[in-house]
Scaffold this motif. Structure first.
Motif, mmCIF file in Angstrom:
data_model
loop_
_atom_site.group_PDB
_atom_site.id
_atom_site.type_symbol
_atom_site.label_atom_id
_atom_site.label_comp_id
_atom_site.label_asym_id
_atom_site.label_seq_id
_atom_site.Cartn_x
_atom_site.Cartn_y
_atom_site.Cartn_z
ATOM 1 N N LEU A 192 1.021 -1.092 0.142
ATOM 2 C CA LEU A 192 -0.157 -0.099 0.337
ATOM 3 C C LEU A 192 0.837 1.715 0.053
ATOM 4 O O LEU A 192 1.783 1.069 0.185
ATOM 5 C CB LEU A 192 -0.662 -0.275 1.041
ATOM 6 N N PRO A 193 0.898 2.409 -0.314
ATOM 7 C CA PRO A 193 1.731 3.802 -0.362
ATOM 8 C C PRO A 193 1.651 3.971 0.961
ATOM 9 O O PRO A 193 0.808 3.710 1.729
ATOM 10 C CB PRO A 193 0.284 5.173 -1.117
ATOM 11 N N LEU A 194 3.077 4.176 1.371
ATOM 12 C CA LEU A 194 3.243 4.829 2.585
ATOM 13 C C LEU A 194 2.941 6.459 3.028
ATOM 14 O O LEU A 194 3.572 7.287 3.839
ATOM 15 C CB LEU A 194 4.292 4.230 2.416
ATOM 16 N N ALA A 195 3.148 6.609 1.481
ATOM 17 C CA ALA A 195 3.153 8.476 1.774
ATOM 18 C C ALA A 195 1.546 8.838 0.990
ATOM 19 O O ALA A 195 1.937 8.684 -0.328
ATOM 20 C CB ALA A 195 4.289 9.180 1.670
ATOM 21 N N ALA A 196 1.788 9.687 1.334
ATOM 22 C CA ALA A 196 0.516 11.160 0.117
ATOM 23 C C ALA A 196 1.748 11.669 -0.404
ATOM 24 O O ALA A 196 2.997 11.914 -1.233
ATOM 25 C CB ALA A 196 -0.299 11.917 1.017
ATOM 26 N N PRO A 197 1.457 11.771 -2.250
ATOM 27 C CA PRO A 197 1.664 12.077 -3.335
ATOM 28 C C PRO A 197 2.010 13.291 -3.467
ATOM 29 O O PRO A 197 3.372 13.580 -3.606
ATOM 30 C CB PRO A 197 0.304 12.839 -4.380
ATOM 31 N N ARG A 198 1.864 14.040 -2.349
ATOM 32 C CA ARG A 198 2.716 15.363 -1.526
ATOM 33 C C ARG A 198 4.109 15.202 -0.739
ATOM 34 O O ARG A 198 5.305 15.800 -1.715
ATOM 35 C CB ARG A 198 1.424 16.577 -0.701
ATOM 36 N N GLU A 199 3.897 14.055 -0.573
ATOM 37 C CA GLU A 199 5.549 13.560 -0.027
ATOM 38 C C GLU A 199 6.137 13.069 -1.042
ATOM 39 O O GLU A 199 7.352 13.195 -0.726
ATOM 40 C CB GLU A 199 4.884 12.775 1.416
ATOM 41 N N TRP A 200 6.346 12.421 -1.402
ATOM 42 C CA TRP A 200 6.618 11.820 -2.951
ATOM 43 C C TRP A 200 7.383 13.275 -3.468
ATOM 44 O O TRP A 200 8.721 13.426 -3.835
ATOM 45 C CB TRP A 200 6.045 11.352 -4.319
ATOM 46 N N LEU A 201 6.491 14.577 -3.949
ATOM 47 C CA LEU A 201 6.966 15.717 -4.436
ATOM 48 C C LEU A 201 7.603 16.468 -3.415
ATOM 49 O O LEU A 201 9.122 16.523 -3.942
ATOM 50 C CB LEU A 201 6.120 16.618 -4.880
ATOM 51 N N ARG A 202 7.509 16.406 -2.182
ATOM 52 C CA ARG A 202 8.357 16.741 -1.608
ATOM 53 C C ARG A 202 10.478 15.838 -1.292
ATOM 54 O O ARG A 202 11.280 16.931 -1.093
ATOM 55 C CB ARG A 202 8.217 17.434 -0.189
ATOM 56 N N SER A 203 10.012 14.642 -1.790
ATOM 57 C CA SER A 203 11.180 13.882 -0.486
ATOM 58 C C SER A 203 11.963 13.704 -2.841
ATOM 59 O O SER A 203 13.101 14.370 -2.463
ATOM 60 C CB SER A 203 10.662 12.329 -0.619
ATOM 61 N N ALA A 204 11.303 14.171 -3.281
ATOM 62 C CA ALA A 204 11.899 13.997 -4.792
ATOM 63 C C ALA A 204 12.333 15.598 -5.459
ATOM 64 O O ALA A 204 13.884 15.565 -5.132
ATOM 65 C CB ALA A 204 11.125 13.564 -5.473
ATOM 66 N N ALA A 205 12.104 16.611 -4.539
ATOM 67 C CA ALA A 205 12.737 17.904 -5.017
ATOM 68 C C ALA A 205 14.036 18.094 -3.434
ATOM 69 O O ALA A 205 15.140 18.543 -3.731
ATOM 70 C CB ALA A 205 11.568 19.065 -4.076
ATOM 71 N N GLY A 206 14.045 16.981 -2.214
ATOM 72 C CA GLY A 206 14.819 17.297 -1.607
ATOM 73 C C GLY A 206 15.439 16.881 -2.047
ATOM 74 O O GLY A 206 16.814 17.235 -1.627
ATOM 75 N N ILE A 207 15.686 15.571 -2.456
ATOM 76 C CA ILE A 207 16.179 14.499 -3.037
ATOM 77 C C ILE A 207 17.417 15.104 -4.296
ATOM 78 O O ILE A 207 18.986 15.068 -4.155
ATOM 79 C CB ILE A 207 16.493 13.295 -3.481
ATOM 80 N N CYS A 208 16.489 15.929 -4.892
ATOM 81 C CA CYS A 208 17.758 16.542 -6.229
ATOM 82 C C CYS A 208 18.137 17.655 -5.996
ATOM 83 O O CYS A 208 19.606 18.282 -6.199
ATOM 84 C CB CYS A 208 16.594 17.323 -7.080
ATOM 85 N N LEU A 209 18.488 18.724 -4.563
ATOM 86 C CA LEU A 209 19.016 19.681 -4.184
ATOM 87 C C LEU A 209 20.298 18.814 -2.806
ATOM 88 O O LEU A 209 21.092 19.409 -3.212
ATOM 89 C CB LEU A 209 17.836 20.379 -3.442
ATOM 90 N N VAL A 210 19.497 18.028 -2.357
ATOM 91 C CA VAL A 210 20.824 17.475 -1.939
ATOM 92 C C VAL A 210 21.926 16.917 -2.521
ATOM 93 O O VAL A 210 22.730 17.074 -2.009
ATOM 94 C CB VAL A 210 19.843 16.823 -0.552
ATOM 95 N N VAL A 211 21.635 16.143 -2.960
ATOM 96 C CA VAL A 211 22.769 15.389 -3.863
ATOM 97 C C VAL A 211 23.607 16.039 -4.698
ATOM 98 O O VAL A 211 24.970 16.015 -4.945
ATOM 99 C CB VAL A 211 21.946 14.306 -5.284
ATOM 100 N N ALA A 212 23.070 17.179 -5.488
ATOM 101 C CA ALA A 212 23.300 18.154 -6.405
ATOM 102 C C ALA A 212 24.370 18.760 -6.105
ATOM 103 O O ALA A 212 25.540 19.158 -5.603
ATOM 104 C CB ALA A 212 22.285 19.037 -7.110
ATOM 105 N N ALA A 213 23.557 19.540 -4.526
ATOM 106 C CA ALA A 213 24.913 20.262 -3.380
ATOM 107 C C ALA A 213 26.017 19.750 -3.014
ATOM 108 O O ALA A 213 26.693 20.220 -2.862
ATOM 109 C CB ALA A 213 23.283 21.045 -2.358
ATOM 110 N N THR A 214 25.960 18.483 -2.831
ATOM 111 C CA THR A 214 26.866 17.849 -2.274
ATOM 112 C C THR A 214 27.813 17.306 -2.752
ATOM 113 O O THR A 214 28.225 17.047 -3.335
ATOM 114 C CB THR A 214 25.874 16.235 -1.659
ATOM 115 N N LEU A 215 27.298 17.003 -4.374
ATOM 116 C CA LEU A 215 28.256 16.484 -5.493
ATOM 117 C C LEU A 215 28.720 18.155 -5.856
ATOM 118 O O LEU A 215 30.312 17.577 -6.281
ATOM 119 C CB LEU A 215 27.546 15.614 -6.534
ATOM 120 N N ALA A 216 28.374 18.631 -5.775
ATOM 121 C CA ALA A 216 29.000 20.306 -6.268
ATOM 122 C C ALA A 216 30.040 20.795 -4.813
ATOM 123 O O ALA A 216 30.625 21.032 -5.330
ATOM 124 C CB ALA A 216 28.339 21.427 -5.898
#
Length: 374
Positions: A16-40
């Motif tokens: 079953l879905p463990l989180a609401a779609p809003r949480e999917w978008l929040r996590s995806a945006a966070g991963i994009c920012l965190v991974v990019a900033a760490t690699l930079a």
């Protein structure tokens, strides 16, 4: 047999879905920012080839930190210690001369065992050990210096992900769990069956590793208990049990008059309202007035006219209820937070009633009587 076959087939289906779609978008945006900033940051401080060889586990750690932050795998100690331990194992096995395949199997086993022993289990760390082993011919010139970008990545991920979570997630409104009377007694709701002892026994019987912290598991149990209790009580709300014929004061009420109201009506707390609008302004407790009656206090003792009203002594109500607040939501504030009553307000913050500990006990008693067999 068909039932067993069907049950086994169900395990192959998506959970079953463990989180609401809003949480999917929040996590995806966070991963994009965190991974990019760490690699930079990596590319700014370290050699590009070194960074690219160690980069893949960053994304895996980010998933845990941003999409499953309540997991014990996502805590600071597992991430920092697990990564450094696994990278060290990768360095040792990479420089040992073993073939990559047996070295990888041994490295994963040693990393897992070591993380269990140090209580720092972090799954992406095993991937980091393999990344070091398979890329050792290119990493060998760096030697132990490989640990520097590993430590940097771990700290960057922790700082960035925690900051992002704090900014984008609403805080959890958890009532305080400390004993308000500062004694060693368990909280009232834990005295008949201590939850912690029962939870420890259940975890021991379960025997397997759970991907949830003990604190969050205890919080989940509390929520299950509260929701089950709410269901068993039906639709009883604050408006059904509250006291309506209230005694109240205004900020200009004298200390002497306020004390008289508390004494004559055997009250522990007195709501303070705006006389014109009936908006709730605060609460005055019996202890507040007793404090001001002691010798040497700035206010005059009782029995003499007070120069100032009780508005200077009132405190803001820490918890208020509304007419439709369910009975189950009234239990914890009145049993564990040291409150003697809960003001009930309408949508305009006007005082319409009080739910006292006596009101709550009487309501629970009546509900209990209804559930007894005839």
């Amino acid at each position: 047999m068909p039932d067993k076959t069907f049950s086994r087939l169900k395990t192959l289906l998506p959970a079953l879905p463990l989180a609401a779609p809003r949480e999917w978008l929040r996590s995806a945006a966070g991963i994009c920012l965190v991974v990019a900033a760490t690699l930079a940051g990596d590319l700014w401080l370290f050699d590009a080839d070194l960074v690219l060889h160690l980069a893949p586990p960053i994304a895996a750690s980010s998933v845990l930190l941003l999409a499953a932050s309540s997991s014990p795998f996502a805590r600071p100690w597992p991430i920092l210690a697990g990564n450094l331990l696994s990278a060290s194992i990768g360095i040792l096995l990479g420089s040992s001369g073993l073939a990559p395949v047996p070295a990888a199997g041994l490295g994963a086993a040693l990393a897992l065992t070591g993380m269990f022993g140090l209580r720092c289990l972090h799954p992406p760390s095993c991937a980091l050990a393999l990344a070091v082993i398979f890329n050792w011919p290119e990493l060998a010139p760096q030697g132990p210096a490989v640990l520097l970008p590993v430590a940097f990545n771990s700290l960057m991920l922790l700082g960035l992900a925690r900051g992002f979570n704090r900014l984008t997630r609403p805080p959890r409104d958890e009532p305080p769990r400390e004993n308000p009377h500062q004694t060693r007694d368990p909280l009232p709701t834990e005295r008949l069956e201590p939850r912690r002892a029962a939870l420890d026994a259940a975890l021991e019987d379960f025997g397997e590793y759970l991907d949830i912290t003990r604190e969050d598991l205890e919080r989940l149990v509390r929520l299950l208990e509260r929701n089950g209790f709410r269901h068993s009580l039906g639709q009883v709300v604050a408006a059904d049990i509250m006291s309506r014929d209230l005694r109240w004061a205004t900020p200009d009420t004298s200390f002497e008059d306020a004390w008289k109201l508390l004494r004559d009506h055997r009250l522990q707390q007195l709501p303070v309202i705006d006389g014109a609008s009936r908006r709730l302004l605060g609460i005055v407790e019996r202890g507040d007035l007793l404090e001001r009656s002691r010798p040497g206090f700035a206010w005059p003792a009782f029995g003499r006219p007070a120069r100032s009203g009780i508005g200077s002594a009132m405190g803001a109500p820490t918890v208020v209820a509304h007419r439709d607040t369910h009975l189950a939501e009234l239990v914890l504030p009145l049993s564990e937070q040291g409150l003697h009553c809960l003001p009930v307000v309408d949508d305009d913050a006007r005082l319409v009633g009080l739910v006292t500990q006596t009101d709550l006990i009487a309501a629970l008693y009546r509900l209990w009587l209804k559930q007894l067999p005839a």
